[in-house]
Design a protein around this motif. Sequence first.
Motif, PDB file in Angstrom:
ATOM      1  N   PRO B 129       1.940  52.704  -7.338  1.00 51.94           N
ATOM      2  CA  PRO B 129       1.830  52.242  -5.952  1.00 51.94           C
ATOM      3  C   PRO B 129       2.852  52.542  -4.994  1.00 51.94           C
ATOM      4  CG  PRO B 129       2.154  50.184  -7.383  1.00 51.94           C
ATOM      5  CD  PRO B 129       2.223  51.322  -8.309  1.00 51.94           C
ATOM      6  N   VAL B 142       7.285  45.708 -14.778  1.00 53.69           N
ATOM      7  CA  VAL B 142       6.278  46.374 -14.231  1.00 53.69           C
ATOM      8  C   VAL B 142       5.543  47.070 -15.276  1.00 53.69           C
ATOM      9  CG1 VAL B 142       5.357  47.807 -12.195  1.00 53.69           C
ATOM     10  CG2 VAL B 142       7.177  46.293 -11.956  1.00 53.69           C
ATOM     11  N   TYR B 144       1.706  49.109 -16.131  1.00 47.38           N
ATOM     12  CA  TYR B 144       0.182  49.631 -15.374  1.00 47.38           C
ATOM     13  C   TYR B 144      -0.910  49.485 -16.414  1.00 47.38           C
ATOM     14  CZ  TYR B 144       3.393  51.616 -12.134  1.00 47.38           C
ATOM     15  OH  TYR B 144       4.445  51.941 -11.106  1.00 47.38           O
ATOM     16  N   VAL B 160      -1.997  43.045  -8.890  1.00 51.42           N
ATOM     17  CA  VAL B 160      -2.357  43.545  -7.355  1.00 51.42           C
ATOM     18  C   VAL B 160      -3.635  44.598  -7.576  1.00 51.42           C
ATOM     19  CG1 VAL B 160      -1.396  45.109  -5.427  1.00 51.42           C
ATOM     20  CG2 VAL B 160       0.048  43.567  -6.838  1.00 51.42           C
ATOM     21  N   GLY B 161      -4.571  44.388  -6.929  1.00 52.91           N
ATOM     22  CA  GLY B 161      -5.976  45.444  -6.898  1.00 52.91           C
ATOM     23  C   GLY B 161      -6.965  44.558  -6.743  1.00 52.91           C
ATOM     24  N   ALA B 166      -8.077  44.883 -12.459  1.00 53.06           N
ATOM     25  CA  ALA B 166      -7.265  43.653 -11.841  1.00 53.06           C
ATOM     26  C   ALA B 166      -7.873  42.425 -12.144  1.00 53.06           C
ATOM     27  CB  ALA B 166      -7.140  43.960 -10.258  1.00 53.06           C
ATOM     28  N   HIS B 184      -4.670  41.106  -3.287  1.00 53.53           N
ATOM     29  CA  HIS B 184      -5.422  42.224  -2.708  1.00 53.53           C
ATOM     30  C   HIS B 184      -5.556  42.061  -1.300  1.00 53.53           C
ATOM     31  CE1 HIS B 184      -8.896  45.139  -2.905  1.00 53.53           C
ATOM     32  NE2 HIS B 184      -9.865  44.172  -2.553  1.00 53.53           N
ATOM     33  N   GLN B 214      -0.759  43.380   1.070  1.00 57.17           N
ATOM     34  CA  GLN B 214      -0.126  44.365   0.487  1.00 57.17           C
ATOM     35  C   GLN B 214       1.383  44.096   0.119  1.00 57.17           C
ATOM     36  OE1 GLN B 214      -1.518  48.310   2.609  1.00 57.17           O
ATOM     37  NE2 GLN B 214      -2.204  46.646   4.109  1.00 57.17           N
ATOM     38  N   LEU B 244       4.696  42.376 -13.193  1.00 52.58           N
ATOM     39  CA  LEU B 244       3.873  42.793 -12.432  1.00 52.58           C
ATOM     40  C   LEU B 244       2.954  43.896 -12.913  1.00 52.58           C
ATOM     41  CD1 LEU B 244       2.929  43.636  -9.191  1.00 52.58           C
ATOM     42  CD2 LEU B 244       4.722  45.177  -9.085  1.00 52.58           C
ATOM     43  N   PRO B 246       0.308  46.337 -11.410  1.00 53.61           N
ATOM     44  CA  PRO B 246      -0.705  47.053 -10.283  1.00 53.61           C
ATOM     45  C   PRO B 246      -1.634  47.733 -10.793  1.00 53.61           C
ATOM     46  CG  PRO B 246       1.716  47.873 -10.504  1.00 53.61           C
ATOM     47  CD  PRO B 246       1.396  47.231 -11.658  1.00 53.61           C
ATOM     48  N   PHE B 248      -3.958  50.628  -9.120  1.00 53.64           N
ATOM     49  CA  PHE B 248      -3.991  51.459  -7.941  1.00 53.64           C
ATOM     50  C   PHE B 248      -4.864  52.620  -8.349  1.00 53.64           C
ATOM     51  CE2 PHE B 248      -1.168  48.490  -5.794  1.00 53.64           C
ATOM     52  CZ  PHE B 248      -1.424  48.634  -4.557  1.00 53.64           C
TER      53      PHE B 248
END
Lengths: 106, 341
Positions: B129, B142, B144, B160-161, B166, B184, B214, B244, B246, B248
């Motif tokens: 992101p 972080v 993914y 996030v998403g 998500a 989101h 965001q 975190l 994310p 994306f």
Amino acid sequence: MTKITIVANDGTRYELEAENGSTVMENAVRNAVPGIEAECGGACACATCHVYVHEAWKEAVGEPEAMEEDMLDFAYDVRPTSRLSCQIRVSDALDGLIVSVPERQA
Amino acid sequence: MRNVIETDVVIIGAGPVGLFAVFELGLYDLRCHLIDILDRPGGQCAELYPEKPIYDIPAWPEISGAGLTERLMEQIKPFHPEFHFNRMVQSLKKLEDGRFEVETDENEVFHAKIVVIAAGGGSFQPKRPPIPGIEAYEDKSVFYSVRRMEEFRDHDVLIVGGGDSALDWTLNLQPLARSLTLVHRRPEFRAAPDSVNKMFAMQEKGDLNFEIGQVTGLSGADGQIEAATVKGPDGEVEVKATRLLPFFGLTMKLGPIADWGLNLHENLITVDTEKFQTSVPGIFAIGDINWYPGKLKLILSGFHEAALMAHAAKKIAHPEAKVVFQYTTSSTSLQKKLGVK
């Protein structure tokens, strides 16, 4: 031909003669406007042709469809005037349209 | 002792061109294993535009990405290809006996006489992101994807998403996280409505936080995040977060292919136009991943490349055999292979 202006992130204005029925993304790519990557080639499957529509043109351009909104989730710094330029079709009603390229694509 | 899968051909990538290669290689009695990072066949046709019509497939005035994939799968059925999904090929090297060793990130090992790289735009990988400085926290705080849920236990988890990944992880990690926040951009979601309803129910009970906005910044030190800045319709808020996640979407990256010692041209693999062979004999590259003067990235070009590649591959795989060019319309031996009765 319809006149559209794409403002690159460094402020350079690209004033283009666009064919009705073509998309803003196609015109940007054909004229090598920096910052419009269009990774997926116009399939509304990425978010790398993101632009901001100038306030005065927001209504004429219209709202994004659900699929485009979904893709905008992946874009950077999305604002109320955000659109994917592959989903904006040039027509007489958009003669004079101005859009800006964001600081970066997703 | 490692378990080694022995085969004639390993095809890297199960997009339309990789699939059609199974057909052309099958006509020459070469058995194929296909490896793909996605969880299903079709490559970009499946991931980027399953519903979108394609207009330039010969004899199909209009066909969708999903439709094309389905028909290719039907066409190659007689050759019994074996698929290995959700895997990325990590390494490719030559063995002393002249064959190749292919290893995936799931530690499977293949030995093959021929390797066909049909990897399109590269492998689909999670998109980073656009949050400044996020690189410094990757793989430390972080992530993914979730490999082990335990790594999120007793953490302040920020997801996030608005898609299925998500929402699924929001529901799955909430019970073990110390706190969980979902961010989101808007109140509508792409995820399955059932998961969204469950999420809102949990929010109502106070079991998780949902913020519209965001993520614009991260703070922390030494790879460990402490908080994220979320810009929403009512301004900025700080969200405490020690993990975190994310989501994306996916992007295409060349990945490990760049390290296999093949000649490249602007991140594409250079091939000849007679055999579509790379700079290493026995390794071929077809479809969008290759480059030669005049190359056009069209599915139909990839099909043509697959046919010529197969003819050349047969000579390498079975040097003793006489390679005879035949037509499927008239050759009884080809028809037998196709199961024509």
